[in-house]
Design an enzyme around this catalytic site. Structure first.
Site, PDB file in Angstrom:
ATOM      1  N   CYS A   8     -13.308   1.603 -46.546  1.00 55.67           N
ATOM      2  CA  CYS A   8     -12.629   2.817 -46.605  1.00 55.67           C
ATOM      3  C   CYS A   8     -13.501   3.939 -46.858  1.00 55.67           C
ATOM      4  O   CYS A   8     -14.806   3.819 -46.925  1.00 55.67           O
ATOM      5  CB  CYS A   8     -11.295   2.690 -47.452  1.00 55.67           C
ATOM      6  N   ASN A  11     -13.674   3.410 -51.422  1.00 60.15           N
ATOM      7  CA  ASN A  11     -13.875   2.067 -52.123  1.00 60.15           C
ATOM      8  C   ASN A  11     -13.232   2.022 -53.356  1.00 60.15           C
ATOM      9  O   ASN A  11     -13.867   1.194 -54.159  1.00 60.15           O
ATOM     10  CB  ASN A  11     -15.463   1.632 -52.042  1.00 60.15           C
ATOM     11  N   CYS A  13      -9.555   2.532 -53.724  1.00 59.16           N
ATOM     12  CA  CYS A  13      -8.129   2.673 -53.234  1.00 59.16           C
ATOM     13  C   CYS A  13      -7.766   1.430 -52.354  1.00 59.16           C
ATOM     14  O   CYS A  13      -7.519   0.355 -52.663  1.00 59.16           O
ATOM     15  CB  CYS A  13      -7.639   3.828 -52.938  1.00 59.16           C
ATOM     16  N   ARG A  14      -7.865   1.791 -51.001  1.00 60.89           N
ATOM     17  CA  ARG A  14      -7.560   0.701 -49.869  1.00 60.89           C
ATOM     18  C   ARG A  14      -8.594  -0.410 -49.581  1.00 60.89           C
ATOM     19  O   ARG A  14      -8.051  -1.758 -49.852  1.00 60.89           O
ATOM     20  CB  ARG A  14      -7.677   1.699 -48.898  1.00 60.89           C
ATOM     21  N   SER A  15      -9.748  -0.205 -49.633  1.00 61.31           N
ATOM     22  CA  SER A  15     -10.713  -1.516 -49.252  1.00 61.31           C
ATOM     23  C   SER A  15     -10.832  -2.516 -50.430  1.00 61.31           C
ATOM     24  O   SER A  15     -10.740  -3.532 -50.343  1.00 61.31           O
ATOM     25  CB  SER A  15     -12.220  -1.174 -48.674  1.00 61.31           C
ATOM     26  N   ASP A 122      -4.523   7.140 -46.762  1.00 62.94           N
ATOM     27  CA  ASP A 122      -5.322   7.303 -47.900  1.00 62.94           C
ATOM     28  C   ASP A 122      -4.101   7.362 -48.991  1.00 62.94           C
ATOM     29  O   ASP A 122      -3.580   8.684 -48.755  1.00 62.94           O
ATOM     30  CB  ASP A 122      -6.426   8.382 -47.676  1.00 62.94           C
TER      31      ASP A 122
END
Ligand code: 4NP
Length: 150
Positions: A8, A11, A13-15, A122
């Site tokens: 993301c 690195n 939140c999402r990934s 995001d």
């Protein structure tokens, strides 16, 4: 070993969530799952506390992960590179050295919605519901990925 990288922007939140979720669904003697960000803002830092919390709610511990930046070497080290959104896709592809590198890069939600090119939004500037939403999207995608692999 099959090696899968989640990417993301930050690195945090999402990934890291995607890394934790997919790792929980795959046998660790056959698969390596890692994550990275295209940006350099959060190198060495642990995931956002809201990502840690939503993962914990579903029994996954991502509190020890550390942010790192995506690098060209990741094209050599990983078999598949899943990105969260179109911006990540363009940033990673801009570093590809050849068609072999480019062919490894996939939008993660295309595993659930083929060819739709949907983004995992995001959640950084939103509230906790955004993290729950991201968790559900990633859980669906990772279930699909794991079912296909194992
Ligand atoms: P991520 O979210 O890409 O899902 O980790 C973000 C986290 C931090 C920032 C951007 C996106 N930031 O600009 O600091």
């Amino acid at each position: 070993m099959t090696k899968i990288l989640m990417v993301c922007l930050g690195n945090i939140c999402r990934s890291p969530l995607a890394e934790g979720i997919l790792r929980s669904k795959l046998p660790d003697d056959k698969y390596i799952v890692d994550s990275a960000g295209t940006g350099n803002y959060h190198i060495g830092t642990t995931p956002d506390k809201r990502s840690i919390a939503v993962a914990k709610k579903y029994g996954i511990d991502i509190s020890n992960l550390k942010g790192r930046q995506f690098s060209v070497k990741d094209f050599d080290d990983f078999d598949v590179i899943y990105v969260m959104d179109e911006s990540n896709y363009n940033n990673v592809l801009s570093l590809a050295r050849n068609e072999h590198d480019s062919s490894k890069v996939k939008l993660i939600l295309n595993d659930v919605y083929p060819n739709k090119n949907f983004d995992v939004p995001d959640p950084y500037y939103g509230g906790e519901q955004g993290f729950e939403n991201v968790y559900n999207m990633l859980n669906e995608a990772c279930t699909r990925i794991a079912d296909r692999l194992v």
